[in-house]
Scaffold this motif. Structure first.
Motif, PDB file in Angstrom:
ATOM      1  N   ALA A   1       0.837  -1.205   0.000  1.00 10.91           N
ATOM      2  CA  ALA A   1       0.000   0.000   0.000  1.00 10.91           C
ATOM      3  C   ALA A   1       0.870   1.252   0.000  1.00 10.91           C
ATOM      4  CB  ALA A   1      -0.931  -0.001   1.207  1.00 10.91           C
ATOM      5  N   ASP A   2       1.956   1.250   0.760  1.00  8.09           N
ATOM      6  CA  ASP A   2       2.861   2.404   0.802  1.00  8.09           C
ATOM      7  C   ASP A   2       3.522   2.631  -0.550  1.00  8.09           C
ATOM      8  OD1 ASP A   2       2.288   2.882   3.453  1.00  8.09           O
ATOM      9  OD2 ASP A   2       4.115   1.909   4.210  1.00  8.09           O
ATOM     10  N   VAL A   3       3.975   1.562  -1.204  1.00 10.92           N
ATOM     11  CA  VAL A   3       4.620   1.679  -2.511  1.00 10.92           C
ATOM     12  C   VAL A   3       3.639   2.251  -3.531  1.00 10.92           C
ATOM     13  CG1 VAL A   3       5.541   0.345  -4.453  1.00 10.92           C
ATOM     14  CG2 VAL A   3       6.385  -0.078  -2.155  1.00 10.92           C
ATOM     15  N   VAL A   4       2.431   1.730  -3.552  1.00 15.96           N
ATOM     16  CA  VAL A   4       1.426   2.214  -4.501  1.00 15.96           C
ATOM     17  C   VAL A   4       1.110   3.685  -4.240  1.00 15.96           C
ATOM     18  CG1 VAL A   4      -0.985   1.977  -5.232  1.00 15.96           C
ATOM     19  CG2 VAL A   4       0.428  -0.061  -4.921  1.00 15.96           C
ATOM     20  N   SER A   5       0.912   4.037  -2.986  1.00 17.06           N
ATOM     21  CA  SER A   5       0.596   5.418  -2.627  1.00 17.06           C
ATOM     22  C   SER A   5       1.717   6.377  -3.024  1.00 17.06           C
ATOM     23  CB  SER A   5       0.332   5.504  -1.129  1.00 17.06           C
ATOM     24  OG  SER A   5       0.168   6.834  -0.733  1.00 17.06           O
ATOM     25  N   LEU A   6       2.946   6.003  -2.716  1.00 21.04           N
ATOM     26  CA  LEU A   6       4.084   6.861  -3.051  1.00 21.04           C
ATOM     27  C   LEU A   6       4.292   6.969  -4.552  1.00 21.04           C
ATOM     28  CD1 LEU A   6       6.433   5.619  -0.227  1.00 21.04           C
ATOM     29  CD2 LEU A   6       5.590   7.962  -0.495  1.00 21.04           C
ATOM     30  N   PHE A   7       4.086   5.867  -5.277  1.00 17.49           N
ATOM     31  CA  PHE A   7       4.215   5.903  -6.728  1.00 17.49           C
ATOM     32  C   PHE A   7       3.178   6.838  -7.335  1.00 17.49           C
ATOM     33  CE2 PHE A   7       3.300   4.412 -11.014  1.00 17.49           C
ATOM     34  CZ  PHE A   7       4.572   4.425 -11.558  1.00 17.49           C
ATOM     35  N   ILE A   8       1.951   6.758  -6.856  1.00 20.97           N
ATOM     36  CA  ILE A   8       0.893   7.643  -7.345  1.00 20.97           C
ATOM     37  C   ILE A   8       1.221   9.097  -7.029  1.00 20.97           C
ATOM     38  CG2 ILE A   8      -1.528   8.322  -7.009  1.00 20.97           C
ATOM     39  CD1 ILE A   8      -2.130   5.288  -6.704  1.00 20.97           C
ATOM     40  N   THR A   9       1.741   9.358  -5.840  1.00 21.91           N
ATOM     41  CA  THR A   9       2.104  10.721  -5.451  1.00 21.91           C
ATOM     42  C   THR A   9       3.171  11.288  -6.378  1.00 21.91           C
ATOM     43  OG1 THR A   9       1.571  10.298  -3.134  1.00 21.91           O
ATOM     44  CG2 THR A   9       3.045  12.152  -3.589  1.00 21.91           C
ATOM     45  N   VAL A  10       4.223  10.522  -6.639  1.00 18.93           N
ATOM     46  CA  VAL A  10       5.297  10.987  -7.522  1.00 18.93           C
ATOM     47  C   VAL A  10       4.773  11.185  -8.937  1.00 18.93           C
ATOM     48  CG1 VAL A  10       7.503  10.352  -8.572  1.00 18.93           C
ATOM     49  CG2 VAL A  10       7.149  10.001  -6.135  1.00 18.93           C
ATOM     50  N   THR A  11       3.985  10.239  -9.416  1.00 13.25           N
ATOM     51  CA  THR A  11       3.426  10.341 -10.760  1.00 13.25           C
ATOM     52  C   THR A  11       2.526  11.566 -10.895  1.00 13.25           C
ATOM     53  OG1 THR A  11       3.489   7.935 -10.973  1.00 13.25           O
ATOM     54  CG2 THR A  11       2.101   9.107 -12.522  1.00 13.25           C
ATOM     55  N   ASP A  12       1.689  11.815  -9.904  1.00 13.34           N
ATOM     56  CA  ASP A  12       0.809  12.987  -9.938  1.00 13.34           C
ATOM     57  C   ASP A  12       1.607  14.288  -9.962  1.00 13.34           C
ATOM     58  OD1 ASP A  12      -1.460  11.434  -9.997  1.00 13.34           O
ATOM     59  OD2 ASP A  12      -1.932  11.705  -7.854  1.00 13.34           O
TER      60      ASP A  12
END
Length: 79
Positions: free
Chosen positions: A24-35
């Motif tokens: 969940a942390d990896v997905v959340s952080l990836f989405i944050t960076v991508t956004d």
């Protein structure tokens, strides 16, 4: 003592018992960076802390092999 026996530095975290939380942390952080990149936020001081945390979280996941291509993509290395 377990980390010393396994010849790991004591500061290394692992995902034992917390795999779902790490995912969940990896997905959340990836989405944050991508956004941030999609919003054309290019300032290093705004992207780097999230990218660093993403790299650290991915490296702590024992279920991913060291040669996992996601590591290379996040670390900025070319395959």
């Amino acid at each position: 003592m377990e980390s010393v026996k396994e010849d790991r530095p004591i500061t290394i975290k692992d995902d034992k018992g917390n795999l779902n939380c790490c995912i969940a942390d990896v997905v959340s952080l990836f989405i944050t960076v991508t956004d941030k990149l999609r919003l054309e936020i290019r300032a290093m001081d705004e992207i780097q802390p999230h990218l660093w945390e993403l790299m650290e979280t991915m490296h702590c996941m024992s279920h991913l092999s060291p040669d996992f291509e996601g590591h290379q993509s996040v670390d900025g290395q070319r395959p």
